[in-house]
Design an enzyme around this catalytic site. Structure first.
Site, mmCIF file in Angstrom:
data_model
loop_
_atom_site.group_PDB
_atom_site.id
_atom_site.type_symbol
_atom_site.label_atom_id
_atom_site.label_comp_id
_atom_site.label_asym_id
_atom_site.label_seq_id
_atom_site.Cartn_x
_atom_site.Cartn_y
_atom_site.Cartn_z
ATOM 1 N N THR A 298 43.690 38.906 30.594
ATOM 2 C CA THR A 298 43.881 37.372 31.093
ATOM 3 C C THR A 298 42.568 37.089 31.510
ATOM 4 O O THR A 298 41.419 37.762 31.057
ATOM 5 C CB THR A 298 44.843 37.460 32.513
ATOM 6 O OG1 THR A 298 45.201 36.199 33.001
ATOM 7 C CG2 THR A 298 44.049 38.394 33.668
ATOM 8 N N VAL B 243 48.591 32.630 27.778
ATOM 9 C CA VAL B 243 47.267 32.174 27.994
ATOM 10 C C VAL B 243 46.775 32.222 29.551
ATOM 11 O O VAL B 243 47.580 31.849 30.229
ATOM 12 C CB VAL B 243 46.993 30.651 27.560
ATOM 13 C CG1 VAL B 243 45.647 30.348 27.679
ATOM 14 C CG2 VAL B 243 47.504 30.711 25.939
ATOM 15 N N CYS B 244 45.725 32.951 29.881
ATOM 16 C CA CYS B 244 45.186 32.961 31.122
ATOM 17 C C CYS B 244 46.157 33.415 32.082
ATOM 18 O O CYS B 244 46.951 34.620 31.968
ATOM 19 C CB CYS B 244 44.625 31.608 31.370
ATOM 20 S SG CYS B 244 43.662 31.480 32.982
ATOM 21 N N ALA B 245 46.459 32.739 33.055
ATOM 22 C CA ALA B 245 47.317 33.071 34.148
ATOM 23 C C ALA B 245 48.792 33.457 33.748
ATOM 24 O O ALA B 245 49.661 33.971 34.376
ATOM 25 C CB ALA B 245 47.306 32.176 35.474
#
Length: 292
Positions: free
Chosen positions: A117, A97-99
């Site tokens: 991302t 998730v994300c970073a």
């Protein structure tokens, strides 16, 4: 039961973790584990988290997920990255998730694959891993058991997609309903399913009827039986169902049949055999509905 292993780093974002954790704790058949290189784990939001330092033994059917963190933090030791890569090499699914996509890249899992991302981090991810194809304007990307998502709330979409892959879109829709979130947002593959696309409402009556149609759309489902099962009149059911989904119960059932038939045709079935498999007497009705 399958395991979901969350690999945490200091300054992890709470929602990156809590969203997927809520999905998998709501779905049937999962045990959740949390590991980190040191514990307690400080979060960016200030709530410390307890995590184990010892990893459980993972099977290929288990999921490893790396939640995101505040930009400028979140670096794992080489041993952790090797474990992430080893799980994928053994046939397991790895998600971020994300970073968290940065950890997958450092583990060598993004080279030659599509990924995504958070929009603020896409340029940096592309520079850091030039062999990866960073896909923009999507919520998640799946490529050979490497699943990356955009950030924050999109972790819920990613988790619902994985539940749909493993248990079917009807189960994912029920989880979304229990969490009071949209069953589908703009993503890829099975999140285009009608079972999820028409679940973005809060009508309990309609959800119960959809559950029944989802479970048996290949069989005859008279409106009178659906209405009786929901405890309402046929006229009321039609009105509520159309208001919630934009379709009548019959049109919804037909849509499920057509989507399933198209899947079967795409995997080698003839139009005639696919039509019969989903409940049509022959391929003529299937052809008419597909042409719409």
């Amino acid at each position: 039961m399958s395991r979901v292993l969350f690999v945490l780093t200091p300054q992890v974002h709470l929602l990156d973790l809590a969203g997927p954790a809520q999905v998998f704790s709501t779905a049937p058949g999962y045990r959740l584990h949390y590991v980190a290189e040191a514990s307690p784990v400080p979060t960016w939001q200030g709530v410390p988290l307890c995590a184990e330092r010892d990893w459980p033994a993972l099977d290929p059917g288990d999921l490893l997920l790396v939640p995101g963190w505040r930009s400028g933090y979140g670096f794992f030791a080489a041993a952790t990255l090797e474990r992430i890569a080893a799980h994928h090499a053994a046939g397991g699914t790895v998600a971020s998730v994300c970073a968290g996509a940065d950890a997958l890249g450092r583990a060598g899992l993004l080279d030659g694959r599509r990924c995504t991302t958070h929009h603020d981090l896409q340029d940096a991810l592309a520079r850091r891993f030039p062999k990866a194809t960073v896909t923009r304007d999507v919520l998640y990307v799946c490529d050979d058991r490497v699943v990356t998502s955009a950030g924050i709330a999109s972790g819920i979409d990613l988790a619902l997609h994985l539940v749909a892959q493993r248990h079917g879109p009807a189960t994912a829709a029920r989880v979304a309903r229990e969490m009071v979130v949209y069953g589908r947002r703009n993503g890829e593959e099975q999140q285009d399913s009608a079972m999820l696309r028409h679940r973005a409402h809060l009508s309990d009556v309609v959800h119960r009827v959809q559950d029944r149609i989802d479970a048996g759309f290949a069989a005859p489902l008279p409106l009178a039986d659906l209405a009786a099962g929901a405890g309402v009149s046929e006229r009321t059911l039609t009105r509520l169902f159309t208001a919630a989904t934009g379709r009548t119960p019959l049109r919804y059932q037909q849509l499920l049949r057509v989507e399933r038939a198209e899947y079967l045709i795409g995997h080698g079935s003839t139009a005639e055999s696919a039509a019969r498999a989903v409940g049509f007497t022959d391929a003529r009705m299937l052809r008419r509905l597909r042409s719409r």
